[in-house]
Design an enzyme around this catalytic site. Structure first.
Site, PDB file in Angstrom:
ATOM      1  N   CYS A 172       0.868  -1.175   0.000  1.00 17.12           N
ATOM      2  CA  CYS A 172       0.000   0.000   0.000  1.00 17.12           C
ATOM      3  C   CYS A 172       0.901   1.219   0.000  1.00 17.12           C
ATOM      4  O   CYS A 172       1.799   1.331   0.840  1.00 17.12           O
ATOM      5  CB  CYS A 172      -0.926   0.010   1.216  1.00 17.12           C
ATOM      6  SG  CYS A 172      -2.043   1.447   1.247  1.00 17.12           S
ATOM      7  N   GLN A 296      -5.941  14.188  12.506  1.00 17.12           N
ATOM      8  CA  GLN A 296      -5.725  14.385  11.071  1.00 17.12           C
ATOM      9  C   GLN A 296      -4.764  13.318  10.548  1.00 17.12           C
ATOM     10  O   GLN A 296      -3.712  13.070  11.141  1.00 17.12           O
ATOM     11  CB  GLN A 296      -5.150  15.780  10.807  1.00 17.12           C
ATOM     12  CG  GLN A 296      -6.127  16.913  11.026  1.00 17.12           C
ATOM     13  CD  GLN A 296      -7.117  17.069   9.871  1.00 17.12           C
ATOM     14  OE1 GLN A 296      -7.079  16.341   8.889  1.00 17.12           O
ATOM     15  NE2 GLN A 296      -8.014  18.042  10.014  1.00 17.12           N
ATOM     16  N   CYS A 424     -14.095  19.907   4.126  1.00  6.88           N
ATOM     17  CA  CYS A 424     -13.594  18.811   3.294  1.00  6.88           C
ATOM     18  C   CYS A 424     -14.593  18.475   2.193  1.00  6.88           C
ATOM     19  O   CYS A 424     -14.460  17.452   1.518  1.00  6.88           O
ATOM     20  CB  CYS A 424     -13.311  17.572   4.144  1.00  6.88           C
ATOM     21  SG  CYS A 424     -14.753  16.947   5.044  1.00  6.88           S
TER      22      CYS A 424
END
Length: 468
Positions: A172, A296, A424
């Site tokens: 990943c 975050q 967002c």
């Protein structure tokens, strides 16, 4: 079949072309591509298609780094150059402000990009389940027979629109390379012991999620295994295997839950190595992050985002700040040194407790954090408003759904000289900005997109408003 010239990116990580005055949405293509495509769905107002062959590649097309890219869906834009991604995110914000907010002629600044295009996340959640194979893999005789005879345990991510199978992740590119090694170790441990995985169909099985959290600035590293049962002996063994193979692991925890939902949060928690939390630093502040804390997920970009917020607010030493939807207090604590006081309001009790603990950890005494629904606080709790000094600056950072219309209408009445809206979701932000500006005396000064998640279609945006 049709030949299409791809014109621009679209929502959801797709791109669009046009044929016979109808919009065609396609995945896995880049604006500028000429493709041979097959229609998959015909809707009233648009068509969906799949690219069969890239006839002429766009100048901005690049080779994806991840071998799972085509099927995973986690990084939908690895096939597009990073500058092209940043330009589209800027256009997405501008389009939402014009189309939804009815704002004309606003200047949207260039998107602030991430220094790290890959390995930028400090947290990843992986799922256990039955292995999903791509059509190419499944059609191989040896793999095909194996799948038909017996389901194989996989550890990785769900392919799009597939909830009962898992792509067995070999790599990943979102988190560090160390996390790839941890994934492999945990998967091998589970397979060697024939451990079962939790099924959302039968609600049976042991292994649910693997969550890896890293302190990118501190070097702390947490491994959190989410299971449906408490097996102390097995977890002690796994903890030993992990910490021996990866000595940089600073804590190992086990979250246990019997919930039927797929949320990677436990009802109870056991600590098998280390303190049970990690720390991370943004600016001069240090934050304690437990297994289920919100933080975050891109540390470096969060710092850039908070710097944009601080600049947009144009703080003065005498400012009284309201930080609405304050979460765990990261923005409040980041800006606290430059103002007289900050009051954070948040509906989630655990987040408020984390915010208070983070303030104490950093020795910040001019921040207070309160639990409460903003609609109640701003419209009905007259005692709270009467006892609170009126803000000169308001910061709002709501969830993707944006502000409740009543909250959006109540914020201008606070009379702050500056409102900073962090979002967002460009669509809900544009909708709310329209309410914040219409007939209130507020106008938009700056619009600054910040890219928190390269190779995805997500974009953060900071908008500053001032009273006329």
């Amino acid at each position: 079949m049709m030949v299409l010239d791809v014109e621009e990116f679209a929502a959801g990580g797709k791109a669009l072309a046009r044929v016979d005055n109808r919009v065609v949405f396609l995945p896995l293509v880049v604006p500028g591509d000429r493709v041979h495509a097959k229609v998959t769905k015909v809707r009233k107002k648009f068509v969906e298609a799949e690219p069969i062959e890239i006839l002429v590649p766009a100048a901005t097309r690049v080779e994806p780094k991840c071998r799972h890219f085509r099927w995973c869906g986690g990084c939908k834009w690895q096939h597009a150059s990073y500058p092209a991604q940043l330009r589209f995110k800027q256009r997405e914000v501008a389009d939402a402000l014009e189309r939804i907010g009815d704002f004309q002629g606003l200047t949207v600044l260039d998107t602030i990009g991430s220094d790290d295009e890959y390995f930028y996340r400090n947290k990843m959640e992986f799922s256990f389940g039955a292995a999903w194979f791509s059509p190419e893999e499944y059609n191989r005789n040896d793999r095909g027979r194996e799948v038909k005879e017996k389901e194989v345990l996989a550890l990785g991510l769900h392919p799009p629109k597939t909830f009962f199978k898992i792509i067995d992740i070999g790599e990943c590119w979102l988190q560090s390379e160390t996390s790839n090694r941890i994934i492999d170790l945990v998967r091998r441990f589970a397979q060697e012991r024939s451990l079962t995985w939790y099924s959302t169909r039968t609600h049976t099985g042991y292994l649910r999620n693997l969550v890896i959290r890293e302190g990118r600035r501190t070097g702390d590293l947490m491994v959190n295994l989410v299971t449906s049962e408490d097996r102390p002996g097995l977890l002690s063994e796994l903890s030993g295997v992990l910490t021996t193979a990866v000595p940089s692991i600073t804590t190992v925890v086990n979250n246990i839950t019997t919930r039927k939902s797929q949320v990677a949060i436990g009802d109870t928690e056991r600590i098998y190595h280390g303190p049970g939390f990690i720390t991370e630093r943004i600016g001069t502040r240090v934050f304690r992050i437990s297994a289920n804390s919100f933080f975050q997920t891109n540390t470096a970009q969060a710092e850039k985002l908070y710097e944009v917020v601080r600049s947009a607010a144009e703080f003065r030493p005498e400012d009284v700040v309201f930080d609405l939807y304050c979460g765990t207090g990261s923005i409040a604590l980041f800006v606290a040194d430059g103002v007289r006081s900050v009051t954070g309001v948040e509906t989630v009790e655990s987040a408020v407790l984390d915010a208070r603990n983070n303030a104490a950890l950093n020795g910040v005494t001019n921040c207070r954090f309160e639990i409460g629904d903003l609609k109640e606080k701003l419209m009905k709790d007259r005692d709270w408003l009467a006892s609170s000094e009126r803000p000169t600056v308001v910061i709002v950072d709501p969830p993707r759904s944006g502000l409740h219309p009543d909250v959006a209408a109540a914020i201008p009445a606070l009379g702050a000289r500056r409102i900073v809206y962090v979002s967002c979701n460009p669509a809900t932000q544009a909708r709310d900005l329209k309410i914040l500006c219409e007939g209130t005396g507020y106008s938009i000064n700056t619009v600054q997109p910040v890219d928190m998640f390269p190779h995805t279609d997500h974009i953060e945006c900071v908008v500053a408003l001032s009273s006329v």
